[in-house]
Enzyme design. Structure first.
Site, PDB file in Angstrom:
ATOM      1  N   GLU A 186      45.051  38.058  45.584  1.00 41.67           N
ATOM      2  CA  GLU A 186      43.857  38.465  44.820  1.00 41.67           C
ATOM      3  C   GLU A 186      43.203  39.677  45.465  1.00 41.67           C
ATOM      4  O   GLU A 186      41.979  39.787  45.538  1.00 41.67           O
ATOM      5  CB  GLU A 186      42.882  37.275  44.692  1.00 41.67           C
ATOM      6  CG  GLU A 186      43.556  36.089  44.008  1.00 41.67           C
ATOM      7  CD  GLU A 186      42.728  34.801  43.981  1.00 41.67           C
ATOM      8  OE1 GLU A 186      41.616  34.786  44.510  1.00 41.67           O
ATOM      9  OE2 GLU A 186      43.245  33.815  43.407  1.00 41.67           O
ATOM     10  N   GLU A 295      48.735  32.064  40.076  1.00 46.89           N
ATOM     11  CA  GLU A 295      47.714  30.992  40.151  1.00 46.89           C
ATOM     12  C   GLU A 295      46.938  30.982  38.855  1.00 46.89           C
ATOM     13  O   GLU A 295      46.476  32.023  38.391  1.00 46.89           O
ATOM     14  CB  GLU A 295      46.672  31.317  41.233  1.00 46.89           C
ATOM     15  CG  GLU A 295      46.827  30.645  42.538  1.00 46.89           C
ATOM     16  CD  GLU A 295      45.652  30.963  43.459  1.00 46.89           C
ATOM     17  OE1 GLU A 295      44.489  30.690  43.101  1.00 46.89           O
ATOM     18  OE2 GLU A 295      45.907  31.489  44.540  1.00 46.89           O
TER      19      GLU A 295
END
Ligand code: BMA
Length: 379
Positions: A186, A295
């Site tokens: 991320e 995810e």
């Protein structure tokens, strides 16, 4: 700065002669090379389903041999098992979510031996020791661990521990277990110390390149495929690639995005995921890399048809290796909410999850075990 430039040039030149269709690591183990080629083919068969911490615990249970919420709901284990190394760098016996590393190693071996795929992320604590752990955005943290930085030696010690763990993952014949390694995930977000708001693109790329160089060349870790992972709101390919450490140190491109709003009244998740997957698949094709939705999930899955009406629509026809949903913690004391992303037996979305499981396009463990992903296939 001088040191960094000299070091980078060295690595860049060393990596220059990389073969086209081979894992980024020129010395990747046989099983890792096989996995890479087999995953390239597998995208034509479907999308693997993955679950974080699947074998360790679920809603209402912990450390029960052979148990899995996904298996109890659908009849098969996930094809991809996600694990996280957060805490290993501190010599903690358990990871940040309480799983003993000893047990994690065993679960990784179990999943691999059955034919599943392993992916590992690393919520490393801030090297400045910030109280919020990985969730700290103090500027200069990344710079401090790069070559020449105040905490560079500490960082090398951390990598020694990560390397030792990765090299301890072995199958029954003593072969190293291949891992889709997804560090510094991320990276385009604004919540971790390695995120976009806490370091420059150059610092991020250097962090990545040093990390991979050190694991590969200094520690001889050759059982990794490297997964580059952004947050879910990237707008353009340029934005996705702004911090990309380059093709010689990446095997798979991916992003994370979660469902927050009620999907019956808000279609952001489907639209956004589909849009970013479009960018992702184009990038993967251009670069000849693998891709994944690394995810995702809808906390406590309150919408009964989320699997086929939302997630499946969001994925659409995009050819990606896998989609992984986050962990089944159970009831979260920290905010008094249920925190789980895969259904368990009797959960609201169980029937729809079974429909999702039954589709030809979704691959669970038995499907991928039949493909023998770690073996060489000539077809
Ligand atoms: C978050 C939550 C946290 C957890 C972290 C790392 O999404 O599940 O409870 O510590 O991931 O696994």
């Amino acid at each position: 700065m001088k040191k960094i430039t000299g070091w980078i040039t060295g690595i860049w030149l060393a990596a220059g002669a990389m073969a086209q269709d081979h894992p980024a690591d020129p010395q990747a183990t046989k099983e890792t090379v096989n996995l890479y080629h087999n995953l390239k083919k597998l995208v034509n068969s479907g999308v693997m389903f993955g679950h974080q911490d699947d074998l360790a615990y679920g809603v209402g249970w912990k450390y029960v041999a052979g148990k899995s919420d996904v298996k109890e709901a659908a009849g098969d284990y996930p094809a991809v098992y996600g694990w996280d190394l957060g805490g290993l760098e501190l010599d903690n016996p358990n990871n940040l979510d309480g799983i003993p590393f000893k047990k994690m190693r065993q679960y990784i071996k179990e999943g691999y031996e059955r034919g599943g795929v392993i992916t590992i992320s690393w919520h490393a604590r801030s090297p400045l020791g910030a109280a919020k752990g990985a969730w700290d955005t103090t500027h200069g943290t990344v710079a401090s661990i790069l070559p020449g930085g105040d905490h560079h030696l500490l960082y090398k010690e951390w990598l020694d521990k990560v390397a030792a763990f990765l090299l301890s993952l072995k199958g029954s014949k003593g072969e190293l277990i291949p891992v889709l390694f997804r560090p510094y995930h991320e990276l385009t977000g604004n919540w971790f110390w390695w995120c976009r708001n806490a370091c420059t693109p150059f610092e991020f790329k250097t962090l990545w390149r040093f990390t991979i160089y050190y694991l590969q060349q200094e520690k001889k870790v050759h059982n990794l495929l490297y997964v580059y992972n952004t947050a879910g709101d990237v707008k353009t390919k340029e934005e996705f690639l702004e911090r990309y450490p380059d093709d010689d140190m990446v095997d798979m491109v991916s992003f994370d995005a979660y469902q927050y709003e009620d999907p019956r009244t808000n279609d952001w998740f489907v639209k956004n995921t589909s849009r970013v997957l479009g960018l992702l698949v184009e990038i993967a094709q251009e670069k000849n890399k693998l891709s994944a939705f690394a995810e995702t999930g809808y906390e406590a899955i309150p919408y009964a048809n989320w699997w086929t009406e939302t997630l499946l629509k969001a994925i659409g026809d995009h050819k990606i290796s896998y989609v992984l949903v986050w962990r089944n913690h159970g009831f979260a004391e920290w905010n008094k909410k249920w925190h789980y992303y895969a259904p368990y037996k009797g959960q609201t979305s169980e029937a729809d999850f079974i429909r999702f499981y039954q589709l030809d396009r979704t691959l669970f463990e038995k499907d991928v075990a039949a493909k023998k992903l770690y073996e060489t296939h000539t077809d």
